[in-house]
Design a protein around this motif. Structure first.
Motif, short mmCIF file in Angstrom:
data_model
loop_
_atom_site.label_atom_id
_atom_site.label_comp_id
_atom_site.label_asym_id
_atom_site.label_seq_id
_atom_site.Cartn_x
_atom_site.Cartn_y
_atom_site.Cartn_z
N VAL A 53 -1.56 6.95 -13.55
CA VAL A 53 -0.96 5.50 -13.76
C VAL A 53 -2.17 4.48 -13.26
O VAL A 53 -2.34 3.92 -14.27
N PHE A 54 -2.82 4.65 -12.16
CA PHE A 54 -3.81 3.95 -11.68
C PHE A 54 -4.94 4.81 -11.21
O PHE A 54 -5.00 5.47 -10.35
N LEU B 285 0.88 -1.26 0.08
CA LEU B 285 -0.21 -0.15 0.04
C LEU B 285 0.93 1.37 -0.02
O LEU B 285 0.52 2.43 -0.73
N ASN B 286 2.14 1.22 0.71
CA ASN B 286 2.89 2.29 0.65
C ASN B 286 3.29 2.68 -0.85
O ASN B 286 3.22 3.93 -1.35
N TRP B 287 3.64 1.61 -1.76
CA TRP B 287 4.00 1.95 -3.00
C TRP B 287 2.69 2.47 -3.95
O TRP B 287 2.82 3.25 -4.72
N LEU B 288 1.57 1.82 -3.59
CA LEU B 288 0.22 2.31 -4.16
C LEU B 288 0.16 4.00 -3.87
O LEU B 288 -0.42 4.76 -4.72
N VAL C 110 2.52 6.11 -3.21
CA VAL C 110 3.50 6.82 -3.87
C VAL C 110 3.09 7.13 -5.54
O VAL C 110 3.08 8.24 -5.68
N GLU C 111 2.45 6.02 -5.84
CA GLU C 111 1.85 6.11 -7.26
C GLU C 111 0.78 7.08 -7.41
O GLU C 111 0.77 8.16 -8.27
N GLN C 112 -0.07 7.33 -6.25
CA GLN C 112 -1.33 8.00 -6.19
C GLN C 112 -0.74 9.57 -6.04
O GLN C 112 -1.48 10.48 -6.64
#
Length: 200
Positions: A171-172, A158-161, A163-165
């Motif tokens: 991206v997502f 979830l930490n990397w999700l 970061v993407e957000q």
């Protein structure tokens, strides 16, 4: 007087978080913090011995502000211990952390700076390790499914999700991020959703 000093210090640390998120660690100066906080030049230097102290206090403050409120904690204790509750809690977690955008970006800056500053790395390592242990302990006490390894794997995922957000939100898209949170819970905590089980 002491309370006023404490409030001023907290305001300066909050200003440091904003500067870190916007300008990066190299842009974090006492003058920049004074400007961000709207206080006279020289104020921050009266509260912090050096830039390293300001950096470490900013990191501690981010963690302090990211803590869930008492209502959220109590809701976790009283909610059913099933998949739906787990997915809801993880989505709330992602939302709460993402909602403090500047705080999370400041933490990323601090992590990068820690690769160049051994003292900061030591402090951050201790703080992050304590955060992991606290999350594992809270999870085990709550009675929710999953073991310590599942909690750690979810934190990493979830930490990397997040970061993407916060950095590349296209991206997502939001709907896909929501589905990915549910999929992470299914595959990490509930041993896989299976190919025929839809993501919700």
């Amino acid at each position: 007087m002491a309370r006023r000093n404490d409030e001023r210090r907290a305001a300066l640390v909050d200003a440091a978080i904003e500067v870190l998120a916007r300008e990066g660690a190299r842009g974090l100066t006492f003058r920049a913090v004074d400007t961000e906080a709207g206080v006279p030049t020289g104020t921050a230097s009266n509260y912090f011995a050096n830039r390293d102290e300001l950096l470490t206090q900013a990191g501690a403050r981010v963690y302090e502000r990211l803590q869930p409120d008492e209502e959220t904690i109590e809701g976790t204790r009283t909610a059913p211990h099933d998949r739906e509750t787990y997915v809801r809690l993880m989505r709330e977690l992602v939302g709460r952390v993402s909602g403090f955008r500047t705080g999370y970006l400041a933490l990323l800056e601090l992590r990068l700076e820690a690769t160049r500053r051994p003292a900061l790395r030591s402090i951050l390592t201790e703080r992050v390790r304590a955060d992991v242990e606290q999350n594992v302990s809270f999870h085990e006490a709550s009675g929710l499914p999953g073991d310590a390894t599942a909690v750690k794997l979810l934190m990493l995922t979830l930490n990397w999700l997040i970061v993407e957000q916060l950095t590349l939100p296209e991206v997502f898209p939001e709907e896909e991020r929501e589905a990915l949170v549910a999929a992470a819970v299914d595959r990490i905590v509930f041993a896989g959703s299976g190919p025929d089980r839809p993501l919700r």
